[in-house]
Design an enzyme around this catalytic site. Structure first.
Site, mmCIF file in Angstrom:
data_model
loop_
_atom_site.group_PDB
_atom_site.id
_atom_site.type_symbol
_atom_site.label_atom_id
_atom_site.label_comp_id
_atom_site.label_asym_id
_atom_site.label_seq_id
_atom_site.Cartn_x
_atom_site.Cartn_y
_atom_site.Cartn_z
ATOM 1 N N GLY A 54 -5.210 1.499 2.988
ATOM 2 C CA GLY A 54 -6.043 0.317 2.996
ATOM 3 C C GLY A 54 -6.447 -0.080 4.405
ATOM 4 N N SER A 55 -7.630 -0.660 4.531
ATOM 5 C CA SER A 55 -8.058 -1.198 5.818
ATOM 6 C C SER A 55 -7.304 -2.498 6.100
ATOM 7 C CB SER A 55 -9.563 -1.447 5.806
ATOM 8 O OG SER A 55 -10.271 -0.232 5.687
ATOM 9 N N GLY A 56 -7.482 -3.027 7.299
ATOM 10 C CA GLY A 56 -6.779 -4.229 7.701
ATOM 11 C C GLY A 56 -5.594 -3.958 8.598
ATOM 12 N N HIS A 57 -5.325 -2.651 8.856
ATOM 13 C CA HIS A 57 -4.185 -2.266 9.691
ATOM 14 C C HIS A 57 -4.642 -1.669 11.022
ATOM 15 C CE1 HIS A 57 -2.010 -2.957 6.046
ATOM 16 N NE2 HIS A 57 -2.545 -1.913 5.441
ATOM 17 N N LYS A 105 1.506 6.978 3.294
ATOM 18 C CA LYS A 105 2.472 5.875 3.312
ATOM 19 C C LYS A 105 2.927 5.606 1.875
ATOM 20 C CE LYS A 105 -0.069 2.712 5.302
ATOM 21 N NZ LYS A 105 -1.344 3.462 5.106
ATOM 22 N N ASP A 110 -1.560 4.581 -2.871
ATOM 23 C CA ASP A 110 -1.769 5.685 -1.936
ATOM 24 C C ASP A 110 -1.176 6.974 -2.482
ATOM 25 O OD1 ASP A 110 -2.935 3.874 -0.254
ATOM 26 O OD2 ASP A 110 -1.394 3.947 1.293
ATOM 27 N N HIS A 219 1.026 -5.404 4.306
ATOM 28 C CA HIS A 219 -0.036 -5.871 3.421
ATOM 29 C C HIS A 219 0.043 -7.374 3.181
ATOM 30 C CE1 HIS A 219 0.198 -1.561 2.372
ATOM 31 N NE2 HIS A 219 -1.113 -1.681 2.295
#
Length: 331
Positions: A54-57, A105, A110, A219
């Site tokens: 996921g994006s945001g990391h 991960k 995922d 998250h």
């Protein structure tokens, strides 16, 4: 919610567009579906190393695409796994004839989506191996995973695997080295504030001004324990003690100490944490032979920190030191 966005629903696409323009000498951004590859592609005959989530990391994972690290990264929507078609497209683009290693991960989405993509790629004749990262000592299970989560230790796995591929190791050899890192890396984090997912528009959890959340994931999911806010030394001891309780480090062990900001923490505070953690390891007779301090595996704008300890033998140390040139990590 105040964020530097136009349309929250387009946050990932708009960010990738700017990222591609800023680093066109090192990476190429692909759309429909979204993925990122090395500019010029994977060198012929070299194992391709791919990760994503996921994006945001950010800068994980796209910021680590480049020579000596990842050959491709697959960004999903914010805190959402990339789809199998995204992963498959990245595998097809990055494969250079020597097979593909997927670094995944340990989050349910995922794992399932990368597994599906691997099966589809193998049906096309592409050899694929996968390594699961589960370095978070905070929980055994969460809303996002069965078993331990993959967090900041993922960076160490990606760096070692990328260096091994660059020196010409086979797919089996690259995967084995990545597994060795996974076996010897542990992380623990704390949140001082929650983060706000753009399309949700409110904090992921409620945290009073005088509270911190110990054991958070990346998250925005809550941790294992909510406690009164305290000084850096007290909080750092909680993190490091949890790591040391989970990994057998004999006196004389050599490690990488990685202090990671969660997105909203000043570098000055990260170095305070590093100093305390470094002394704690020294008190146990553990030798810190390499260090990394900075915000590399983030949770949007969360204020917080994680501490990662990774065991380094001679070979892993050599691979960590090997040259790397990516938008977010270079030496």
């Amino acid at each position: 919610m105040k964020k530097l966005l136009d349309d929250p629903a387009q946050a990932v696409t708009d960010s990738l567009r700017g990222f591609g323009l800023a680093h066109a000498d090192q990476i190429s951004v692909h759309t429909e579906p979204n993925f990122v590859t090395r500019a010029g592609g994977t060198p012929a005959g070299q194992v391709a190393v791919i990760s994503g989530g996921g994006s945001g990391h950010e800068p994980l994972h796209a910021g680590f695409v480049g020579a000596g690290m990842l050959d491709a990264a697959v960004p999903g929507e914010v805190f959402t796994s990339p789809t199998p078609d995204q992963v498959l497209a990245a595998v097809q683009a990055a494969d250079a004839g020597a097979g593909v290693l997927l670094i995944v991960k340990n989050y349910t989405g995922d794992v399932l989506n990368f597994e599906t993509a691997a099966e589809l790629a193998e049906a096309e004749g592409i050899e694929v191996a996968s390594v699961l990262v589960n370095d978070d000592v905070a929980v055994e299970d969460s809303l996002y995973t069965a078993g331990r989560r993959g967090v900041a230790g993922t960076l160490v796995v990606e760096k070692v695997a990328g260096a091994a591929a660059a020196r010409g190791a086979s797919l089996a050899e690259v995967a084995a080295l990545a597994e060795r890192v996974v076996a010897g890396v542990r992380s623990m984090g704390v949140a001082l504030t929650a983060c706000t997912v753009p399309h949700v528009g409110r904090p992921s959890f409620d945290l009073a001004d005088d509270e911190v959340e110990i054991g958070i994931g990346i998250h925005g999911e809550p941790g294992r324990q909510r406690v009164q806010a305290a000084g850096a030394s007290d909080i750092t001891r909680r993190l490091v003690d949890s790591v040391l309780d989970d990994i057998d480090l004999a006196a004389g062990s050599r490690v990488l100490l990685f202090v990671n900001g969660m997105g909203g923490t000043p570098a000055s505070e990260l170095y305070v944490v590093y100093g305390v953690a470094r002394q704690m390891l020294a008190d146990q007779g553990v030798e810190v032979v390499r260090s990394l301090v900075g915000s590399y595996v983030t949770s949007l704008e969360m204020q917080g920190v994680s501490v990662t300890v990774a065991v380094l033998d001679d070979e892993l140390l050599e691979l960590w030191d090997a040259p790397v040139r990516t938008p977010a990590l270079t030496w």
